[in-house]
Design a protein around this motif. Structure first.
Motif, PDB file in Angstrom:
ATOM      1  N   GLY A 236       0.828  -1.099  -0.095  1.00  0.00           N
ATOM      2  CA  GLY A 236       0.180   0.034   0.067  1.00  0.00           C
ATOM      3  C   GLY A 236       0.866   1.277   0.005  1.00  0.00           C
ATOM      4  O   GLY A 236       0.371   2.140  -0.451  1.00  0.00           O
ATOM      5  N   LEU A 237       2.123   1.227   0.336  1.00  0.00           N
ATOM      6  CA  LEU A 237       2.935   2.234   0.280  1.00  0.00           C
ATOM      7  C   LEU A 237       3.683   2.621  -1.143  1.00  0.00           C
ATOM      8  O   LEU A 237       4.022   1.560  -1.806  1.00  0.00           O
ATOM      9  N   ASN A 238       3.543   3.758  -1.567  1.00  0.00           N
ATOM     10  CA  ASN A 238       4.108   4.144  -2.661  1.00  0.00           C
ATOM     11  C   ASN A 238       5.002   5.237  -2.450  1.00  0.00           C
ATOM     12  O   ASN A 238       5.030   6.446  -2.471  1.00  0.00           O
ATOM     13  N   PRO A 239       6.474   4.933  -2.215  1.00  0.00           N
ATOM     14  CA  PRO A 239       7.465   5.668  -1.774  1.00  0.00           C
ATOM     15  C   PRO A 239       7.755   6.467  -2.926  1.00  0.00           C
ATOM     16  O   PRO A 239       7.776   6.326  -4.095  1.00  0.00           O
ATOM     17  N   PHE A 240       8.230   7.958  -2.725  1.00  0.00           N
ATOM     18  CA  PHE A 240       8.556   8.787  -3.598  1.00  0.00           C
ATOM     19  C   PHE A 240      10.049   9.187  -3.658  1.00  0.00           C
ATOM     20  O   PHE A 240      10.610   8.814  -2.653  1.00  0.00           O
ATOM     21  N   GLY A 241      10.602   9.052  -4.813  1.00  0.00           N
ATOM     22  CA  GLY A 241      12.016   9.362  -5.083  1.00  0.00           C
ATOM     23  C   GLY A 241      12.836   8.015  -4.717  1.00  0.00           C
ATOM     24  O   GLY A 241      13.919   8.480  -4.118  1.00  0.00           O
ATOM     25  N   SER A 242      12.293   6.855  -4.835  1.00  0.00           N
ATOM     26  CA  SER A 242      13.329   5.999  -4.568  1.00  0.00           C
ATOM     27  C   SER A 242      14.727   5.533  -5.149  1.00  0.00           C
ATOM     28  O   SER A 242      14.729   6.001  -6.406  1.00  0.00           O
ATOM     29  N   GLU A 243      15.631   5.363  -4.711  1.00  0.00           N
ATOM     30  CA  GLU A 243      16.865   5.079  -5.528  1.00  0.00           C
ATOM     31  C   GLU A 243      17.762   4.025  -4.610  1.00  0.00           C
ATOM     32  O   GLU A 243      17.591   3.707  -3.436  1.00  0.00           O
ATOM     33  N   TRP A 244      18.812   3.436  -5.580  1.00  0.00           N
ATOM     34  CA  TRP A 244      19.882   2.760  -5.296  1.00  0.00           C
ATOM     35  C   TRP A 244      21.259   3.302  -5.253  1.00  0.00           C
ATOM     36  O   TRP A 244      21.434   4.098  -6.000  1.00  0.00           O
ATOM     37  N   GLU A 245      22.066   3.028  -4.181  1.00  0.00           N
ATOM     38  CA  GLU A 245      23.360   3.451  -3.803  1.00  0.00           C
ATOM     39  C   GLU A 245      24.299   2.134  -3.500  1.00  0.00           C
ATOM     40  O   GLU A 245      23.741   1.245  -2.577  1.00  0.00           O
ATOM     41  N   LYS A 246      25.467   2.141  -4.091  1.00  0.00           N
ATOM     42  CA  LYS A 246      26.501   1.398  -3.396  1.00  0.00           C
ATOM     43  C   LYS A 246      27.471   2.333  -2.542  1.00  0.00           C
ATOM     44  O   LYS A 246      28.038   3.386  -3.016  1.00  0.00           O
ATOM     45  N   LEU A 247      27.545   1.809  -1.331  1.00  0.00           N
ATOM     46  CA  LEU A 247      28.515   2.253  -0.430  1.00  0.00           C
ATOM     47  C   LEU A 247      30.004   1.896  -0.629  1.00  0.00           C
ATOM     48  O   LEU A 247      30.175   0.709  -0.751  1.00  0.00           O
ATOM     49  N   LYS A 248      30.838   2.687  -0.223  1.00  0.00           N
ATOM     50  CA  LYS A 248      32.267   2.285  -0.214  1.00  0.00           C
ATOM     51  C   LYS A 248      32.482   1.397   1.117  1.00  0.00           C
ATOM     52  O   LYS A 248      31.771   1.652   1.853  1.00  0.00           O
ATOM     53  N   SER A 249      33.361   0.501   0.862  1.00  0.00           N
ATOM     54  CA  SER A 249      33.805  -0.311   1.969  1.00  0.00           C
ATOM     55  C   SER A 249      34.031   0.412   3.131  1.00  0.00           C
ATOM     56  O   SER A 249      34.756   1.432   3.133  1.00  0.00           O
ATOM     57  N   GLY A 250      33.421  -0.355   4.504  1.00  0.00           N
ATOM     58  CA  GLY A 250      33.717   0.262   5.741  1.00  0.00           C
ATOM     59  C   GLY A 250      32.976   1.679   6.210  1.00  0.00           C
ATOM     60  O   GLY A 250      33.438   2.088   7.061  1.00  0.00           O
ATOM     61  N   THR A 251      31.869   1.917   5.288  1.00  0.00           N
ATOM     62  CA  THR A 251      31.247   3.345   5.508  1.00  0.00           C
ATOM     63  C   THR A 251      29.669   3.274   5.278  1.00  0.00           C
ATOM     64  O   THR A 251      29.474   2.349   4.371  1.00  0.00           O
ATOM     65  N   ILE A 252      28.890   3.777   5.866  1.00  0.00           N
ATOM     66  CA  ILE A 252      27.372   4.006   5.519  1.00  0.00           C
ATOM     67  C   ILE A 252      27.158   5.662   5.183  1.00  0.00           C
ATOM     68  O   ILE A 252      26.217   5.943   5.189  1.00  0.00           O
ATOM     69  N   SER A 253      28.227   6.276   5.128  1.00  0.00           N
ATOM     70  CA  SER A 253      27.980   7.771   4.938  1.00  0.00           C
ATOM     71  C   SER A 253      27.505   7.854   3.496  1.00  0.00           C
ATOM     72  O   SER A 253      27.910   7.101   2.444  1.00  0.00           O
ATOM     73  N   LYS A 254      26.633   8.832   3.373  1.00  0.00           N
ATOM     74  CA  LYS A 254      25.792   9.207   2.047  1.00  0.00           C
ATOM     75  C   LYS A 254      26.710   9.642   1.054  1.00  0.00           C
ATOM     76  O   LYS A 254      26.655   9.695  -0.216  1.00  0.00           O
ATOM     77  N   THR A 255      27.884  10.291   1.473  1.00  0.00           N
ATOM     78  CA  THR A 255      28.779  11.099   0.859  1.00  0.00           C
ATOM     79  C   THR A 255      29.826   9.970   0.064  1.00  0.00           C
ATOM     80  O   THR A 255      30.727  10.491  -0.775  1.00  0.00           O
TER      81      THR A 255
END
Length: 477
Positions: free
Chosen positions: A242-261
């Motif tokens: 029932g949820l329709n998320p807006f602006g969904s996206e996929w990203e791959k993170l560099k090893s050892g971090t969860i930082s968005k940058t």
């Protein structure tokens, strides 16, 4: 509370021959509460019964004549919420039943049973428990509070929380009139919450269901997904139905971090699942051909009610390394390699074979991360599968094909070359001899046909000689 006890103590003191008992009763809001009132038989005639709630007047009463009366506040949509079953009167049980208990029903009650000669009073304290959630449909990441309220609150009571029948430990402030769980909403908090209140040997409980909306698959962050090199894998990202998320996206993170940058590069064969084959709340992705360097952390996200919801997952890639020890070139060593083997508890190898119908069968299981295979044995070459297991069962598998001829090197290869030359030379010699024999056979057959008629051959020869003699004579003349 002290005032209430004082009032009942005063009533008890003024009533000649009265006996007073105080009973604790817990009931969950919305359920049925039974307030006990049992007396020892003291007279054969029907007694008069009066149930009252302190500061709120009469609840229910019955005169000796049998007439009954109900308090005006105990009727709900024309239906009486309280009753005292007559079938129990013969046992001197005058307990009061309250249906659809509310928080306002909590308090002190009095049951007064009046016989001809004496009166008996029972005091009952009804404590109503209710569990409530701050938001009817919380979203992952929201501030969440789950409250256990008891009316009236028993001072010094012990409170325990359970989530899906498992203890959930929090610090409880016993000086307040409620117990509160303060958490950030996550999927792990979904389920049935139960508040258990213990007081003076009695126990009461109430429950409430909680469903945190957001990403359902994977169920938690850092879920590990296993895939073999060269295979395809689906990266799940499924929101609540029932949820329709807006602006969904996929990203791959560099090893050892969860930082968005600190983002890496998505695999070359990465693609979103087909829109026609999934629901609007399914934002899963797929890697068609996994490479060993595609391992690492991936993050999917979407915005729901202006709240960004994310889920991270780790792709673990498996491959099989082969090597040939220098001392035994006729053997090959296979090693099962994973980019992250921290959750692996066991490895096993099996040889996979197929019959003419394509039916698969596996050979004996061999334990260990590494296996040595002899290439000289027909029973060892072919397809081998490495399975790896965790605490909860199999995590994944990868296969490797060992060719029969590909690894024959060194002296084995030289021996093969000499044998091939000898066989070729012998074959040529045999062909030449065969041709000679065929020609000799043809000549023999021709002679045999000529000498089948010797008399005819003599006549032909004589005639030929006479013809030659006549021709010579003519020339002389």
């Amino acid at each position: 509370m002290l005032l209430e006890y004082f009032i009942f103590g005063l009533i008890t003191f003024l009533m000649t021959g009265a006996q007073c008992e105080v009973t604790e009763v817990f009931a969950e809001a919305g359920s049925q509460a039974v307030l006990p009132c049992k007396c020892n038989p003291s007279a054969s005639s029907p007694p008069a019964i009066l149930w009252t709630q302190v500061n709120k007047g009469t609840v229910w009463r019955k005169l000796k004549s049998g007439l009954q009366y109900w308090g005006s506040s105990w009727t709900q949509k024309g239906v009486q919420r309280v009753r005292c079953p007559h079938s129990q009167f013969e046992r001197n049980d005058f307990s009061l039943q309250i249906n659809s208990v509310t928080e306002e029903d909590g308090g002190v009650y009095s049951c007064l049973v009046q016989h001809k000669d004496n009166s008996v009073e029972n005091v009952v304290i009804l404590r109503v428990i209710r569990v409530s959630v701050s938001s009817a449909v919380p979203i992952s990441g929201d501030d969440l509070s789950i409250t256990c309220k008891v009316t009236p609150w028993p001072s010094g009571a012990k409170v325990q929380w359970k989530l899906n029948n498992s203890p959930f430990y929090i610090t409880v402030d016993r000086d307040t009139d409620k117990s509160v769980v303060m958490q950030k909403a996550t999927r792990r908090l979904s389920g049935n919450w139960t508040c258990i209140v213990s007081y003076k040997g009695k126990e009461g409980r109430a429950s409430a269901s909680l469903s945190v909306k957001g990403i359902m698959q994977p169920p938690k962050d850092n879920t590990k997904l296993y895939a073999a090199v060269g295979s395809a894998v689906t990266l799940p990202c499924v929101f609540a139905p029932g949820l329709n998320p807006f602006g969904s996206e996929w990203e791959k993170l560099k090893s050892g971090t969860i930082s968005k940058t600190a983002l890496g590069q998505l695999p070359p064969s990465f693609s979103l699942s087909s829109q026609s084959s999934r629901m609007p709340w399914d934002k899963s992705a797929r890697v068609e051909e996994v490479g060993y360097k595609d391992e690492g952390s991936y993050r999917c996200s979407g915005t729901i009610r202006r709240q960004k919801v994310t889920r991270t997952m780790q792709l673990v890639v498996a491959k099989i390394d082969s090597s040939t020890p220098s001392k035994t070139k006729a053997a090959v060593t296979l090693t099962c390699q994973l980019t992250d083997a921290s959750d692996v508890t066991d490895y096993e190898w099996v040889r996979v074979t197929y019959d003419i119908n394509g039916t698969q069968s596996v050979g004996p299981i061999q334990k260990g991360k590494t296996i040595s295979i002899s290439r000289e044995s027909d029973e060892k070459w072919g397809e081998w599968a490495c399975r790896f297991y965790g605490k909860e069962g199999i995590l994944g598998n990868i296969t490797y094909h060992v060719p029969l001829m590909a690894g024959l090197t060194g002296q084995k290869s030289k021996g093969l070359s000499h044998n091939t030359t000898a066989v070729a030379g012998l074959s040529i010699l045999l062909v030449v001899l065969l041709l000679i024999l065929v020609q000799m056979f043809k000549n023999h057959q021709r002679r045999k046909r000529i000498f089948q008629y010797p008399a005819l051959e003599t006549i032909v020869h004589t005639i030929s000689n006479e013809r030659e003699e006549r021709e010579r004579n003519q020339v002389k003349n």
